[in-house]
Design a protein around this motif. Sequence first.
Motif, short mmCIF file in Angstrom:
data_model
loop_
_atom_site.label_atom_id
_atom_site.label_comp_id
_atom_site.label_asym_id
_atom_site.label_seq_id
_atom_site.Cartn_x
_atom_site.Cartn_y
_atom_site.Cartn_z
N SER A 81 -51.88 22.24 108.02
CA SER A 81 -51.01 21.09 108.25
C SER A 81 -49.55 21.53 108.27
CB SER A 81 -51.22 20.02 107.16
OG SER A 81 -50.94 20.56 105.89
N ASN A 82 -48.76 20.73 108.96
CA ASN A 82 -47.32 20.96 109.05
C ASN A 82 -46.68 20.50 107.74
OD1 ASN A 82 -44.50 20.46 109.61
ND2 ASN A 82 -45.02 20.71 111.78
N LYS A 83 -45.89 21.36 107.11
CA LYS A 83 -45.27 21.02 105.83
C LYS A 83 -44.27 19.86 105.97
CE LYS A 83 -45.50 25.26 103.15
NZ LYS A 83 -44.75 26.35 102.53
N LYS A 84 -43.59 19.76 107.11
CA LYS A 84 -42.56 18.74 107.30
C LYS A 84 -43.13 17.33 107.31
CE LYS A 84 -39.42 21.75 109.78
NZ LYS A 84 -38.83 22.07 111.07
N ASN A 85 -44.24 17.14 108.04
CA ASN A 85 -44.76 15.77 108.17
C ASN A 85 -46.17 15.59 107.61
OD1 ASN A 85 -46.43 16.92 110.12
ND2 ASN A 85 -45.13 16.27 111.83
N GLY A 86 -46.82 16.66 107.18
CA GLY A 86 -48.15 16.57 106.59
C GLY A 86 -49.28 16.43 107.59
N PHE A 87 -48.97 16.39 108.89
CA PHE A 87 -50.02 16.26 109.91
C PHE A 87 -50.87 17.52 109.97
CE2 PHE A 87 -47.04 13.29 112.35
CZ PHE A 87 -47.63 12.16 111.82
N VAL A 88 -52.18 17.31 110.04
CA VAL A 88 -53.09 18.43 110.26
C VAL A 88 -52.97 18.82 111.73
CG1 VAL A 88 -55.50 19.18 110.27
CG2 VAL A 88 -54.66 17.73 108.42
N ILE A 89 -52.60 20.06 111.97
CA ILE A 89 -52.44 20.51 113.35
C ILE A 89 -53.62 21.33 113.85
CG2 ILE A 89 -49.92 20.45 113.26
CD1 ILE A 89 -50.19 23.62 113.16
N LEU A 90 -54.35 21.94 112.91
CA LEU A 90 -55.52 22.76 113.28
C LEU A 90 -56.66 22.52 112.30
CD1 LEU A 90 -53.92 26.29 113.85
CD2 LEU A 90 -54.78 24.76 115.62
N GLU A 91 -57.84 22.50 112.85
CA GLU A 91 -59.05 22.50 112.03
C GLU A 91 -59.86 23.70 112.49
OE1 GLU A 91 -62.72 19.58 111.67
OE2 GLU A 91 -60.88 18.70 110.85
N ILE A 92 -60.15 24.58 111.56
CA ILE A 92 -60.80 25.85 111.91
C ILE A 92 -62.13 25.97 111.17
CG2 ILE A 92 -60.57 28.36 111.84
CD1 ILE A 92 -57.49 27.89 111.71
N ASP A 93 -63.20 26.12 111.95
CA ASP A 93 -64.50 26.43 111.37
C ASP A 93 -64.51 27.92 111.08
OD1 ASP A 93 -65.43 23.82 111.65
OD2 ASP A 93 -66.23 24.22 113.65
N PHE A 94 -64.91 28.28 109.86
CA PHE A 94 -64.92 29.69 109.50
C PHE A 94 -66.23 30.08 108.86
CE2 PHE A 94 -62.94 27.71 105.67
CZ PHE A 94 -63.80 28.17 104.68
N ILE A 95 -66.43 31.38 108.79
CA ILE A 95 -67.52 31.92 108.00
C ILE A 95 -66.88 32.63 106.81
CG2 ILE A 95 -67.67 34.04 109.38
CD1 ILE A 95 -70.73 33.97 108.75
#
Length: 189
Positions: A81-95
């Motif tokens: 998420s962006n620290k300035k506005n709190g919006f999640v900008i990326l969602e990453i599936d990981f292993i």
Amino acid sequence: MKTFMYLWGFFLLFLMAANPTVNSLPYSGESPNILDCDAFYKTAMDEMVADQNSFMEKYLKGNEGDYDRHYDFKNSVLKISNKKNGFVILEIDFIHVGYFDAEKSIWHWGWEDTDIDPKHAESYQKVKQYGIENGCDKLTVKQWLGKELNAWEMSGAVNHILNGKGAARHYTPSEYNYVVFMDIKPMVD
């Protein structure tokens, strides 16, 4: 003693005669499937660093300090998420590759966890199989003594074997968890 050596020699000749494929294989001093694992780890780690640099440039514009990371290990998702506005900008599936116990200097593979997400079982098996086929024991043994650099090498190996898109580390003072990005979904343009 001489008699034993002669008998042993005849026994080996008998085995070779009984199995002609033993004679026809060229001997190079090592199995044809064995690769130089240390060189592979280094190359894979270099590849992972390039993937990570590409990720940073494409998604975070090279300025990681402007973003917060929220790891959900249960669901294998990282939200940035962006620290300035709190919006999640990326969602990453990981292993979850595994974790390094900094106090004991022990690497633990993610597949050691009994609550493995079934969607990753096949991926873990691919990594282990690659290790078996190429004689890279670190990819097959669930825990071993090492250094933090080895943890990054394992992340690089997994990134390479599974065609990942980069990696990250989440840490506490005593435990460093490593993940490889499998699918990156931008949430905001």
